[in-house]
Design a protein around this motif. Structure first.
Motif, PDB file in Angstrom:
ATOM      1  N   GLY A 316     -21.572 -21.401 -32.628  1.00  0.00           N
ATOM      2  CA  GLY A 316     -21.962 -20.781 -33.882  1.00  0.00           C
ATOM      3  C   GLY A 316     -22.775 -19.532 -33.612  1.00  0.00           C
ATOM      4  O   GLY A 316     -22.755 -18.979 -32.511  1.00  0.00           O
ATOM      5  N   GLN A 320     -26.985 -19.280 -38.724  1.00  0.00           N
ATOM      6  CA  GLN A 320     -26.048 -20.174 -39.383  1.00  0.00           C
ATOM      7  C   GLN A 320     -26.329 -21.607 -38.948  1.00  0.00           C
ATOM      8  O   GLN A 320     -26.856 -21.855 -37.868  1.00  0.00           O
ATOM      9  N   TRP A 322     -25.857 -24.984 -37.315  1.00  0.00           N
ATOM     10  CA  TRP A 322     -25.068 -25.446 -36.175  1.00  0.00           C
ATOM     11  C   TRP A 322     -25.062 -26.975 -36.138  1.00  0.00           C
ATOM     12  O   TRP A 322     -26.089 -27.616 -36.324  1.00  0.00           O
TER      13      TRP A 322
END
Length: 395
Positions: A316, A320, A322
């Motif tokens: 990732g 964001q 993960w």
């Protein structure tokens, strides 16, 4: 006042917080259509959202028609579309999860803190039958929660004490039309099978009302169990995204053990449902005996329950989520499991007192093959990693 309206409006007023803008999840079916009109009759300020799942050719036109009904009523309405390709696995479960995420996202964007769903007593009864088919425990047979959180949105089900046919009778009396979803007659789906089984069981006195009553009794038992679970939580410690389980847990009542371990598995994986009770019991037996075991993407070893390396999410990006749980913050870079190779590059990880197996499944920050940071293993280097969901002791 039309027959039955006073009772139904009373359910709405009792089941929703006063002086709030209410978001209504409006499919256009009888239950959600009744919910919308009853919220208006109860004097609530209302906005509505329709999720177009794009699973049927007519879904877009139906969503647009629902929007037109709202326009006539003076209710602000939006359509949110589930963008998906081929759907593999449990279609209804994936659609449900996508629908709830879209509804919650819409509400947050509109600044609406309360969303109402149109589930009824019949949905509770069907959920109980579906739980029986999975050999569910008390939690799985306790029906539907009246309230729960979806992100920053509080979701309410104010019509759980109303029957599906009761709502339709009220709609007919008001001359209000609704749309019948053809998937509600498709035997491919478990809920449809449960609905038809419920009709077949009625001659035995096993009705929606009776099953909902049973679910209510079990919900009370579940609430009592959750008090015990919170106390038994002293045996469980979260560290670096894994759970250290003290041997005292295995002296607790079997149902407390099963529910806590089931919730631990859900917390670790983000799955919607725990594994079947028998599988969880086998895992508990192994852990209590000090044996290694795996289940549902999780690994038990030497008193620890953690993610299984092969079940982790793929690469990732910083910023964001993960593996469904970790948010890594810092300069832009790739995020993936620390792994054994990454851990070898962290000089002082043993000072943390955490097992190697726990640390290798935490997030690492990488530049190609070069490890930049391992925040949970003591190498931050300008990055931080934090869990987005705390471990709790209730469903």
């Amino acid at each position: 006042m039309p027959v039955g309206e006073g009772r139904l409006v009373g359910l709405i007023r009792d089941g929703l917080p006063a002086d709030k803008m209410i978001g209504v999840a409006l499919s256009g079916g009888g239950d959600s259509t009744a919910l919308l009109h009853l919220c208006l009759a109860a004097g609530f300020r209302v906005e509505a959202v329709t999720v177009d799942h794009r699973l049927r050719a007519d879904s877009a036109a139906e969503a647009a028609a629902v929007g037109e009904w709202c326009r006539v009523l003076g209710v602000r309405h939006e359509i949110r579309v589930w963008e998906h390709g081929a759907v593999e696995g449990n279609l209804m479960d994936q659609a449900r999860r996508a629908r709830m995420a879209l509804i919650a996202g819409w509400a947050e964007a509109r600044g609406i803190g309360v969303v109402a769903l149109g589930h009824t007593r019949d949905d509770v009864a069907e959920t109980v039958l579906m739980g029986l088919s999975r050999a569910a425990g008390i939690a799985g047979l306790s029906g539907m929660r009246r309230e729960f959180d979806a992100g920053r949105v509080r979701v309410h089900r104010p019509l759980l004490d109303a029957g599906r046919e009761e709502l339709r009778a009220w709609l007919r009396g008001q001359g209000i039309r609704w749309v019948d979803d053809p998937t509600n007659e498709n035997d491919r789906f478990t809920r449809v099978k449960a609905r038809k089984a419920l009709a077949a069981l009625a001659p035995l006195g096993i009705t929606a009302e009776r099953l909902a009553e049973v679910a209510g009794h079990l919900a009370q038992a579940q609430a009592a169990l959750e008090v015990q679970m919170a106390a038994a939580g002293r045996w469980i410690e979260e560290r670096a995204g894994a759970l250290r389980i003290g041997p005292g847990l295995w002296a607790e009542p079997a149902e407390v053990q099963r529910q806590l371990v089931g919730q631990a598995l859900l917390w670790l994986t983000g799955n919607a449902y725990a594994p079947r009770a028998l599988a969880v019991e086998r895992l508990i037996a192994a852990m209590a005996a000090g044996r290694d075991a795996t289940l549902a993407g999780c690994r038990a070893r030497k008193g620890w329950l953690m993610r299984e390396p092969r079940a982790l999410g793929g690469p990732g990006t910083v910023g964001q989520l993960w593996d469904g749980r970790w948010l890594v913050e810092g300069p832009t870079a790739q995020v993936q499991a620390l792994g054994a190779e990454g851990l070898r590059q962290v000089r002082d990880w043993r000072k943390l007192g955490l097992p190697r197996e726990v640390l290798i499944v935490t997030p690492g920050v990488w530049d190609g093959e070069r490890l930049l940071a391992a925040p949970s293993a003591g190498l931050s280097a300008g990055w931080q990693a934090r869990l987005q969901r705390p471990f709790t002791f209730s469903r």
